[in-house]
Design an enzyme around this catalytic site. Structure first.
Site, PDB file in Angstrom:
ATOM      1  N   VAL A  15       0.432 -13.127  53.273  1.00  0.00           N
ATOM      2  CA  VAL A  15       1.515 -14.095  53.501  1.00  0.00           C
ATOM      3  C   VAL A  15       2.619 -13.463  54.355  1.00  0.00           C
ATOM      4  O   VAL A  15       3.171 -14.098  55.265  1.00  0.00           O
ATOM      5  CB  VAL A  15       2.080 -14.628  52.162  1.00  0.00           C
ATOM      6  N   GLY A 126       0.169 -23.998  48.362  1.00  0.00           N
ATOM      7  CA  GLY A 126       0.280 -23.555  49.760  1.00  0.00           C
ATOM      8  C   GLY A 126       1.186 -24.431  50.604  1.00  0.00           C
ATOM      9  O   GLY A 126       2.399 -24.475  50.399  1.00  0.00           O
ATOM     10  N   GLU A 181      -8.202 -14.999  44.303  1.00  0.00           N
ATOM     11  CA  GLU A 181      -7.291 -13.955  43.825  1.00  0.00           C
ATOM     12  C   GLU A 181      -8.037 -12.625  43.845  1.00  0.00           C
ATOM     13  O   GLU A 181      -9.272 -12.590  43.908  1.00  0.00           O
ATOM     14  CB  GLU A 181      -6.856 -14.256  42.388  1.00  0.00           C
ATOM     15  N   LYS A 196       0.209 -22.879  37.924  1.00  0.00           N
ATOM     16  CA  LYS A 196       0.797 -23.818  38.889  1.00  0.00           C
ATOM     17  C   LYS A 196       1.209 -25.134  38.218  1.00  0.00           C
ATOM     18  O   LYS A 196       2.301 -25.650  38.469  1.00  0.00           O
ATOM     19  CB  LYS A 196      -0.200 -24.075  40.021  1.00  0.00           C
TER      20      LYS A 196
HETATM   21  N1  HSE Z   1      -6.465 -18.154  44.689  1.00  0.00           N
HETATM   22  C1  HSE Z   1      -5.591 -19.245  44.933  1.00  0.00           C
HETATM   23  C2  HSE Z   1      -6.445 -20.482  45.234  1.00  0.00           C
HETATM   24  C3  HSE Z   1      -4.685 -18.919  46.089  1.00  0.00           C
HETATM   25  O1  HSE Z   1      -7.655 -20.347  45.402  1.00  0.00           O
HETATM   26  O2  HSE Z   1      -5.909 -21.568  45.269  1.00  0.00           O
HETATM   27  C4  HSE Z   1      -3.423 -19.697  46.140  1.00  0.00           C
HETATM   28  O3  HSE Z   1      -2.644 -19.574  44.977  1.00  0.00           O
END
Ligand code: HSE
Length: 431
Positions: A15, A126, A181, A196
């Site tokens: 990022v 995102g 991840e 999230k």
């Molecule tokens: N590993 C996460 C995904 C990345 O696949 O959405 C973004 O948080």
């Protein structure tokens, strides 16, 4: 003349690199990227930057820095970097879902005490604008529910599996593409999506909700067989994260794979895309889709926050993020009623289906459809016993009853042997 706003970034990974590219391309007027803090000064990097430092104080204690962008990830030492920056009067932008979901209350109240702004649009989904809308326009509405596809990796895997690819190959490709991840167990178990949805629900319902409050089921037991039967029944399989007010006034928090009708907005969201559907009054439905992972999409949201906070610094505004709680009443997921899909592997001997149905009848299942196909293509051997998949969908039942039924099916014994082999597999149907 307006004072320039100076920015420091902590962390120069995916990022961070995307953010530097955006600064170089757009050269935002009056905003200067001064320093990037890295662990290893000698590491070879895809993107060059003239002022790297390995001393984090160059960001968090530097009098000349106005905004610290925390891109270190994880809670430790990211929390300390964020809180120290705030104490030193710096505004903070972060894309760190772990630290916000675990320590949001502490971070926001520190920011309020020190009169600084926090931006975290990049922490969830995102490129999709969702944090700022929830803090601003949507906060004037009354939100009933949020349902989202919040993990790009699992959506990519399920998309490939629906085309016939096996789970492990699809996961490997998702890793190679940089969606997953560092430990992909975090994606496939649903924990990433749980962090999230807990952030989104906290903002929507204005009471802090922790990731631990989210009932979490992952995608590891889904097979191409399940996706095939779901298709036959008119559904797509998605990993859904949801936060819903129940009629009892509490909030049901879940991450689970689910069958969703092919004509539902979320069924059409494929590949690594994320999507969020918010229902409430008076706006009715808010639906947004975008790329939820990777360099460009996340850097884009972080960049937006930097620009927004720079504007707020110039106009001497602060946006307070205030919560009651914790103390939200989370619904007991065992009591929440749901329709669903059950896949059993039944021994191919007379009476196995009758035995299994006996358990369903005892627990008052009202079956909607039942599919069993014979033939070599469908046979699976468990412990030397020929088995066939049997697929059942049913009318709503309490989830606790469903769990009890699954346990009984798994341990069922008769004098002919076990009617059900392997672990019965269950997914909710969201209509
Ligand atoms: N590993 C996460 C995904 C990345 O696949 O959405 C973004 O948080």
């Amino acid at each position: 003349m307006e004072k320039d706003v100076n920015v420091a970034i902590i962390g120069f990974g995916t990022v961070g690199s995307g953010l530097v590219k955006l600064f170089e391309k757009n050269r935002p007027r009056g905003i200067n990227l001064k320093v990037i803090i890295v662990k290893n000064l000698n590491k070879k990097r895809k993107v060059a930057f003239s002022n790297l430092s390995s001393d984090v104080k160059e960001a968090i204690e530097n009098q000349g820095i106005d905004i610290v962008v925390e891109l270190a990830g994880g809670c430790n030492p990211a929390l300390e970097y964020i809180l120290s920056s705030i104490k030193n009067g710096k505004h903070v932008v972060t894309a760190n879902k772990a630290v916000i979901s675990e320590h949001g209350m502490e971070i926001f109240s520190a920011a309020e005490r020190h009169n600084v702004n926090i931006g975290f649009e990049g922490a969830v989904a995102g490129a999709i604008p969702i944090i700022n809308p929830l803090l601003e326009q949507l906060s004037f509405g009354e939100i009933r529910s949020i349902t989202g596809i919040l993990n790009g990796t699992t959506n990519f895997i399920l998309t490939r599996m629906s085309e016939g690819m096996d789970y492990s190959t699809a996961l490997k490709i998702a890793q190679e593409k940089g969606f997953a991840e560092a430990d992909p167990a975090f994606d496939v178990s649903g924990k990433d999506a749980a962090q999230k949805i807990s952030i989104l629900a906290s903002l929507a319902f204005r009471k802090w909700i922790r990731p631990e409050d989210v009932h979490c089921e992952g995608i590891t037991e889904i097979t191409p067989t399940d996706i095939g039967y779901a298709k036959d029944l008119g559904y797509a399989v998605k990993l859904l994260a949801s936060a819903k007010k129940t009629s009892a006034g509490d909030i049901s928090m879940k991450v689970n794979p689910a069958l969703i009708r092919n004509d539902h907005h979320l069924a059409k969201v494929n590949e690594e895309f994320n999507a969020i559907l918010i229902e409430g009054t008076p706006f009715d439905e808010y639906f947004n889709v975008g790329k939820g992972a990777g360099e460009g999409p996340t850097a884009f949201s972080v960049y937006y926050d930097v620009l927004k906070i720079a504007d707020m610094i110039r106009s001497k505004k602060t946006r307070k993020i205030i919560f009651d709680g914790p103390g939200t009443k989370i619904a007991d997921h065992k009591k929440v009623r749901t329709e669903g899909y059950l896949r059993l592997y039944l021994s191919h001997f007379p009476g196995a289906l009758y035995n299994a149905l006996g358990v369903l009848v005892r627990h008052k299942w009202n079956v909607k459809s039942s599919i069993q196909r014979g033939g070599m293509d469908n046979e699976v051997i468990f412990d030397g016993v020929k088995c066939l998949p049997n697929i059942i969908t049913h009318e709503p039942l309490e989830f606790g009853t469903i769990q009890q039924t699954l346990q009984e099916l798994e341990s069922l014994e008769t004098d002919k042997g076990k009617p059900v082999h392997g672990k019965p597999f269950y997914m909710r149907i969201e209509n």
